[in-house]
Design an enzyme around this catalytic site. Structure first.
Site, PDB file in Angstrom:
ATOM      1  N   ARG A   1      -1.756  -1.102  -8.527  1.00 18.43           N
ATOM      2  CA  ARG A   1      -3.113  -0.624  -8.247  1.00 18.43           C
ATOM      3  C   ARG A   1      -3.109   0.887  -8.467  1.00 18.43           C
ATOM      4  O   ARG A   1      -2.273   1.598  -7.910  1.00 18.43           O
ATOM      5  CB  ARG A   1      -3.507  -0.947  -6.806  1.00 18.43           C
ATOM      6  CG  ARG A   1      -4.888  -0.384  -6.407  1.00 18.43           C
ATOM      7  CD  ARG A   1      -5.090  -0.389  -4.903  1.00 18.43           C
ATOM      8  NE  ARG A   1      -5.049  -1.740  -4.360  1.00 18.43           N
ATOM      9  CZ  ARG A   1      -4.616  -2.028  -3.139  1.00 18.43           C
ATOM     10  NH1 ARG A   1      -4.144  -1.086  -2.352  1.00 18.43           N
ATOM     11  NH2 ARG A   1      -4.635  -3.273  -2.700  1.00 18.43           N
TER      12      ARG A   1
ATOM     13  N   ASP B   1       0.842  -1.198   0.000  1.00 16.29           N
ATOM     14  CA  ASP B   1       0.000   0.000   0.000  1.00 16.29           C
ATOM     15  C   ASP B   1       0.877   1.247   0.000  1.00 16.29           C
ATOM     16  O   ASP B   1       1.926   1.286   0.654  1.00 16.29           O
ATOM     17  CB  ASP B   1      -0.890   0.019   1.240  1.00 16.29           C
ATOM     18  CG  ASP B   1      -2.166  -0.778   1.045  1.00 16.29           C
ATOM     19  OD1 ASP B   1      -2.450  -1.177  -0.090  1.00 16.29           O
ATOM     20  OD2 ASP B   1      -2.873  -1.004   2.043  1.00 16.29           O
TER      21      ASP B   1
END
Length: 302
Positions: free
Chosen positions: A179, A131
């Site tokens: 992502r 992340d």
């Protein structure tokens, strides 16, 4: 809206409230957006998603980690979650924040923890998504990713469309699974776009550039305008559906998630769980203050 967002961002960084939240359990409406505090409850949610044709990316929540002991405990929790994914045979991968496993303690220590995590995941054929956090951690995150990619290919990260440098960063990672998101942190004008329209425009630009490459991409958004434009672009340009997936957060637009899966698109739900739910939940309120209604309804019903 800006003041409300800033208010919840400030709350998300309050360590005293974060500590208290561990004792409260999933209250203030958080149970709508967090899939339980333990592996068993989270796994039940993942299996329900799988039954709808939806995969999961699991986040074992954790913040404010400034000691080796806390980072090692977080690493072990992540390893336990990987074991559970393997044992239950669910369709899922993991999302990991580097600050949770020691980035604010020591760079080398964090890298060692990530090597252990990615090695176990590789053994189980599970993908690890790193992340992206706030701008102050961005370069270190990319440096750790670069080190991991020298040994493993089951690891990728996140590109945030509101940052000026993102197009260049994405190009440098053109062979890596990514992502793409708009961006959830409050950053200064020197490093990031500030207006919603500018961010949306850059987000679509990055998505379209990326989809033309033969590498897998996760498009993480709840914005139906963006989603419809991606669907149109994919159809017009004959882009294979196995080249990308849509992603949304657990508890958000659940019917749209199921509908996209039924339409034949790869779909993954971001499934957070754990006792450290507070900071994550406050950031979701900052992004969408209307979610405060959930919190108020939860309090009234108790």
């Amino acid at each position: 809206m800006g003041l409300t967002r800033d208010f919840f961002i400030a709350l998300s960084k309050n360590q005293v409230l974060n500590s208290g939240a561990k004792k409260w359990g999933l209250k203030l409406g958080a149970s709508k957006m967090v899939a339980g505090t333990d592996i068993d409850s989270m796994m039940k949610s993942v299996k329900e998603l799988n039954a709808e044709g939806i995969s999961a990316t699991i986040d074992n929540l954790g913040e404010f980690v400034y000691s080796r002991e806390e980072a090692l405990a977080a690493k072990n929790n992540i390893l336990d979650t990987l074991e559970a994914i393997q044992q239950h045979g669910v369709s899922a991968h993991m999302s990991v924040k580097l600050t949770q496993v020691g980035l604010d303690v020591d760079f080398g220590f964090c890298l060692e923890n990530m090597q252990e995590i990615v090695a176990m995941a590789a053994n189980y054929a599970i993908f690890i998504n790193i992340d992206m956090e706030d701008y102050s951690h961005l370069q270190q995150t990319l440096d750790i990713l670069e080190a991991l990619l020298k040994e493993y290919d089951n690891v990728g990260t996140v590109i945030q469309a509101y940052l000026y440098r993102s197009e260049k960063d994405m190009e440098a990672l053109r062979d890596v699974r990514l992502r793409l998101v708009k961006g959830a942190y409050k950053e200064i004008p020197d490093v990031s776009l500030q207006s919603a329209s500018d961010i949306d425009s850059n987000y679509l630009k990055l998505i379209k550039n990326r989809l033309q490459l033969p590498v897998f991409t996760s498009i993480a958004t709840h914005d139906h305008v963006i989603i419809n434009e991606v669907k149109r672009f994919v159809k017009e340009n004959d882009i294979p559906l196995n080249r990308f997936e849509f992603q949304m957060l657990y508890g958000f637009r659940s019917e749209m998630q199921k509908e996209l899966a039924r339409e034949g698109f790869n779909f993954t739900t971001y499934v957070p769980f754990g006792e450290d739910w507070y900071g994550y939940y406050m950031r979701r309120l900052a992004e969408r203050p209307q979610n405060l209604n959930l919190a108020l309804k939860s309090l009234v019903s108790k």
